[in-house]
Enzyme design. Sequence first.
Site, short mmCIF file in Angstrom:
data_model
loop_
_atom_site.label_atom_id
_atom_site.label_comp_id
_atom_site.label_asym_id
_atom_site.label_seq_id
_atom_site.Cartn_x
_atom_site.Cartn_y
_atom_site.Cartn_z
N ASP A 90 0.82 -1.21 0.00
CA ASP A 90 0.00 0.00 0.00
C ASP A 90 0.85 1.26 0.00
OD1 ASP A 90 -1.98 1.89 0.38
OD2 ASP A 90 -2.31 1.38 2.49
N SER A 93 -0.15 4.19 2.79
CA SER A 93 0.06 4.11 4.23
C SER A 93 1.50 3.67 4.47
CB SER A 93 -0.92 3.13 4.89
OG SER A 93 -0.65 1.79 4.49
N ASN A 95 2.62 1.76 7.62
CA ASN A 95 2.85 0.73 8.64
C ASN A 95 2.73 -0.68 8.09
OD1 ASN A 95 1.64 3.21 10.25
ND2 ASN A 95 2.78 1.96 11.74
N TRP A 97 1.52 -4.30 9.47
CA TRP A 97 0.86 -4.98 10.59
C TRP A 97 0.20 -6.26 10.09
CZ3 TRP A 97 -4.29 -6.20 10.43
CH2 TRP A 97 -5.09 -5.46 9.54
N TYR A 133 -8.41 2.90 7.99
CA TYR A 133 -8.42 2.66 6.56
C TYR A 133 -9.82 2.93 6.04
CZ TYR A 133 -3.98 0.22 7.31
OH TYR A 133 -2.69 -0.10 7.65
N ASP A 272 -1.96 5.99 -5.13
CA ASP A 272 -2.21 5.04 -4.04
C ASP A 272 -2.58 3.65 -4.54
OD1 ASP A 272 -2.81 3.81 -1.66
OD2 ASP A 272 -4.64 4.94 -1.29
N THR A 275 -5.85 1.91 -2.86
CA THR A 275 -7.24 2.30 -3.10
C THR A 275 -7.68 1.77 -4.45
OG1 THR A 275 -7.13 4.29 -1.73
CG2 THR A 275 -8.82 4.25 -3.42
#
Length: 378
Positions: A90, A93, A95, A97, A133, A272, A275
């Site tokens: 992505d 963003s 991070n 996780w 998100y 992005d 998306t």
Amino acid sequence: MKWAFAVFAMVSLSECLVQFSLEKGKSAREVLEEQNAWETYRQKYPYKPTAKFNGLSAVGSESMTNDAGLSYYGVISIGTPPQSFKVIFDTGSSNLWVPSIYCTSAACNKHAKFNPGKSRTYRKDGKPLHIDYGTGSMTGFLGYDTVTVAGLAVTNQIFGLSQTEAPFMKYMQTDGILGLAYPSLSASSATPVFDNMVKEGLVEQDLFSVYLSSNNQGGSVVTFGGVDTNHYSGSITWIPLSHELYWQITVDSITVNGQVVACYGGCQAIVDTGTSLVVGPQSDIDSISVWMGAFSLNGDYIVNCNDVGQLPDVIFNINGQQFPLPASAYVSESQNYGCLTGFSAEGGNLWILGDVFLRQYYSIYNRDQNVVGLAKAR
């Protein structure tokens, strides 16, 4: 839908690149529509695509799948011995996780969970983590471990272990997210994976590039450390970033049949992979839809399937170059809604150039020069 991600291609070992290939799978929306549950979920959990915006090298390939209609993910591993997870790559963003054994949400119970006790290289941090998100949020805490992406082992990588996840996420095949935006966007100041790849000398160049295949074709690839000339034609247009947080650029205007129909006087857009659609301000999307002869139904913009062949190109004018989006790229057929356009409206002034746009254009994300490169995909 948000969780639409991207990436892609094969290169020589001497180019010191890392890449992934992708293929298409059933979307979360299709699953919900088959269960006659889509409208219930979209009303209870409204889609908010802009929520998240408030030395030694090697080559490796992994098979990847397309989820949630338009999202792209691949397999990484965390820990020693490795525990495998499907993650979305992505650019919107920052991070990394994955679900953890401490999560009891229905979404976590449908996915692989990281078990710190089974990794001898895990180190707890404990700092809390919360990320929003478009399809919901996650909460959890941070830890450190070895993260391996297509054979590249990033040591002492900080990542999130989820404790709660939004209900919608249980319908998605992907387990987590691997963010590729700037460190300044990262929640809880966690250093992104790509930054550590560069710091540890795992990639030759401080850039990565993305190819997204169209329709049901495979072959989508994220290439860390280089550019694959097999996936684009013509020249690359280099676009300076207007803000080094997201991969944010300036769009000069949006035209249809030679007429400016949106982004009057210029506008800001985020490139992005995370998306699915092209998202813009309500008034601009309404204006574009008039030229398409589209009507709005519960947030979707719908056109007559018989008219698709006559629909105009939507042209994004960026840095002195035109980037056309033909109807074949922005219209798709839905099981229950006929033909949907790939445009979505949300409040605010930011545009998001998601996968509907990026399938047409090979994209390069250069951290060294702080520019985005776009070239015609092939």
